[in-house]
Write a protein that holds these residues in place. Sequence first.
Motif, short mmCIF file in Angstrom:
data_model
loop_
_atom_site.label_atom_id
_atom_site.label_comp_id
_atom_site.label_asym_id
_atom_site.label_seq_id
_atom_site.Cartn_x
_atom_site.Cartn_y
_atom_site.Cartn_z
N SER A 1 21.64 -75.68 -6.07
CA SER A 1 20.75 -76.48 -5.22
C SER A 1 19.97 -75.59 -4.26
O SER A 1 19.90 -75.84 -3.06
CB SER A 1 21.58 -77.50 -4.42
OG SER A 1 22.30 -78.36 -5.29
N LEU A 2 19.38 -74.57 -4.82
CA LEU A 2 18.69 -73.59 -4.00
C LEU A 2 17.48 -74.19 -3.30
O LEU A 2 16.79 -75.09 -3.84
CB LEU A 2 18.28 -72.39 -4.83
CG LEU A 2 19.45 -71.43 -5.15
CD1 LEU A 2 19.09 -70.51 -6.29
CD2 LEU A 2 19.83 -70.63 -3.91
N ARG A 3 17.22 -73.68 -2.11
CA ARG A 3 16.11 -74.15 -1.28
C ARG A 3 15.20 -72.98 -0.95
O ARG A 3 15.64 -71.82 -0.96
CB ARG A 3 16.68 -74.72 0.03
CG ARG A 3 17.72 -75.80 -0.16
CD ARG A 3 18.47 -76.07 1.13
NE ARG A 3 19.49 -77.11 0.98
CZ ARG A 3 20.41 -77.37 1.89
NH1 ARG A 3 20.45 -76.68 3.02
NH2 ARG A 3 21.29 -78.34 1.67
N PRO A 4 13.96 -73.23 -0.63
CA PRO A 4 13.05 -72.13 -0.26
C PRO A 4 13.61 -71.27 0.87
O PRO A 4 13.39 -70.05 0.89
CB PRO A 4 11.78 -72.86 0.16
CG PRO A 4 11.78 -74.10 -0.67
CD PRO A 4 13.23 -74.51 -0.74
N GLU A 5 14.35 -71.89 1.79
CA GLU A 5 14.91 -71.11 2.90
C GLU A 5 16.06 -70.20 2.47
O GLU A 5 16.55 -69.40 3.28
CB GLU A 5 15.38 -72.03 4.03
CG GLU A 5 16.33 -73.13 3.60
CD GLU A 5 15.63 -74.45 3.31
OE1 GLU A 5 14.52 -74.42 2.75
OE2 GLU A 5 16.21 -75.50 3.66
N ASP A 6 16.50 -70.28 1.22
CA ASP A 6 17.50 -69.35 0.69
C ASP A 6 16.85 -68.04 0.23
O ASP A 6 17.56 -67.11 -0.15
CB ASP A 6 18.26 -69.98 -0.48
CG ASP A 6 19.09 -71.16 -0.07
OD1 ASP A 6 19.11 -72.16 -0.82
OD2 ASP A 6 19.75 -71.10 0.99
N THR A 7 15.54 -67.99 0.25
CA THR A 7 14.84 -66.78 -0.15
C THR A 7 15.22 -65.63 0.76
O THR A 7 15.10 -65.73 1.99
CB THR A 7 13.32 -67.00 -0.10
OG1 THR A 7 12.97 -67.98 -1.10
CG2 THR A 7 12.58 -65.71 -0.37
N ALA A 8 15.69 -64.54 0.15
CA ALA A 8 16.16 -63.39 0.93
C ALA A 8 16.59 -62.29 -0.03
O ALA A 8 16.69 -62.51 -1.24
CB ALA A 8 17.35 -63.79 1.81
N VAL A 9 16.83 -61.14 0.53
CA VAL A 9 17.53 -60.09 -0.20
C VAL A 9 19.02 -60.30 0.03
O VAL A 9 19.47 -60.42 1.18
CB VAL A 9 17.11 -58.69 0.27
CG1 VAL A 9 17.92 -57.62 -0.47
CG2 VAL A 9 15.62 -58.47 0.03
N TYR A 10 19.76 -60.37 -1.05
CA TYR A 10 21.20 -60.62 -0.98
C TYR A 10 21.94 -59.30 -1.21
O TYR A 10 21.65 -58.57 -2.17
CB TYR A 10 21.60 -61.66 -2.02
CG TYR A 10 21.22 -63.06 -1.61
CD1 TYR A 10 19.89 -63.47 -1.60
CD2 TYR A 10 22.19 -63.97 -1.21
CE1 TYR A 10 19.53 -64.75 -1.19
CE2 TYR A 10 21.85 -65.26 -0.81
CZ TYR A 10 20.52 -65.64 -0.80
OH TYR A 10 20.17 -66.91 -0.41
N TYR A 11 22.89 -59.04 -0.34
CA TYR A 11 23.68 -57.82 -0.40
C TYR A 11 25.16 -58.16 -0.57
O TYR A 11 25.65 -59.13 -0.01
CB TYR A 11 23.54 -57.03 0.90
CG TYR A 11 22.15 -56.58 1.24
CD1 TYR A 11 21.30 -57.38 2.00
CD2 TYR A 11 21.68 -55.34 0.83
CE1 TYR A 11 20.03 -56.97 2.32
CE2 TYR A 11 20.41 -54.91 1.15
CZ TYR A 11 19.58 -55.73 1.90
OH TYR A 11 18.32 -55.30 2.23
N CYS A 12 25.85 -57.32 -1.33
CA CYS A 12 27.30 -57.40 -1.31
C CYS A 12 27.83 -56.18 -0.57
O CYS A 12 27.18 -55.13 -0.52
CB CYS A 12 27.89 -57.50 -2.70
SG CYS A 12 27.59 -56.12 -3.81
N ALA A 13 28.99 -56.35 0.01
CA ALA A 13 29.61 -55.31 0.80
C ALA A 13 31.11 -55.41 0.63
O ALA A 13 31.64 -56.47 0.30
CB ALA A 13 29.22 -55.46 2.27
N SER A 14 31.79 -54.33 0.88
CA SER A 14 33.24 -54.35 0.72
C SER A 14 33.92 -53.53 1.80
O SER A 14 33.31 -52.64 2.41
CB SER A 14 33.65 -53.85 -0.67
OG SER A 14 33.47 -52.43 -0.77
N SER A 15 35.17 -53.84 1.99
CA SER A 15 35.97 -53.10 2.95
C SER A 15 37.44 -53.40 2.70
O SER A 15 37.79 -54.51 2.30
CB SER A 15 35.59 -53.48 4.38
OG SER A 15 36.47 -52.87 5.31
#
Length: 124
Positions: free
Chosen positions: A83-97
């Motif tokens: 159910s993606l929305r225009p406001e979900d537009t972004a660069v998505y990053y994964c990170a770990s620790s």
Amino acid sequence: VQLQASGGGLVQAGGSLRLACVASGHSSSTYTVGWFRQAPGKDREFVGANFRGQYTVIPESVKGRFTISRVNAKNTVYLQMNSLRPEDTAVYYCASSSSVIRSNVASQTAYANWGQGTLVTVSS
């Protein structure tokens, strides 16, 4: 430790995407893997995490639309976005620790390792 995020792309509003984060150098089952996103001109935002392979944490902002899963055999953590929305537009990053605790799982400063990001564009 290296993280490789993939799966981004262009999707219409209401559509779905699944992002993948492949970790090398550590096991996704022992590290916390978090997902963050950053839209143009905005701060980086937490969108979920797989906490040490035990359970997932999803913030209210995307709960009900985003889910996280992992496949240990592939050392991969997935971010399923529906159910993606225009406001979900972004660069998505994964990170770990390995040192994230429950109280700081949403804090980007708690994560030592970062992937390069994958762009998600949601058109209206």
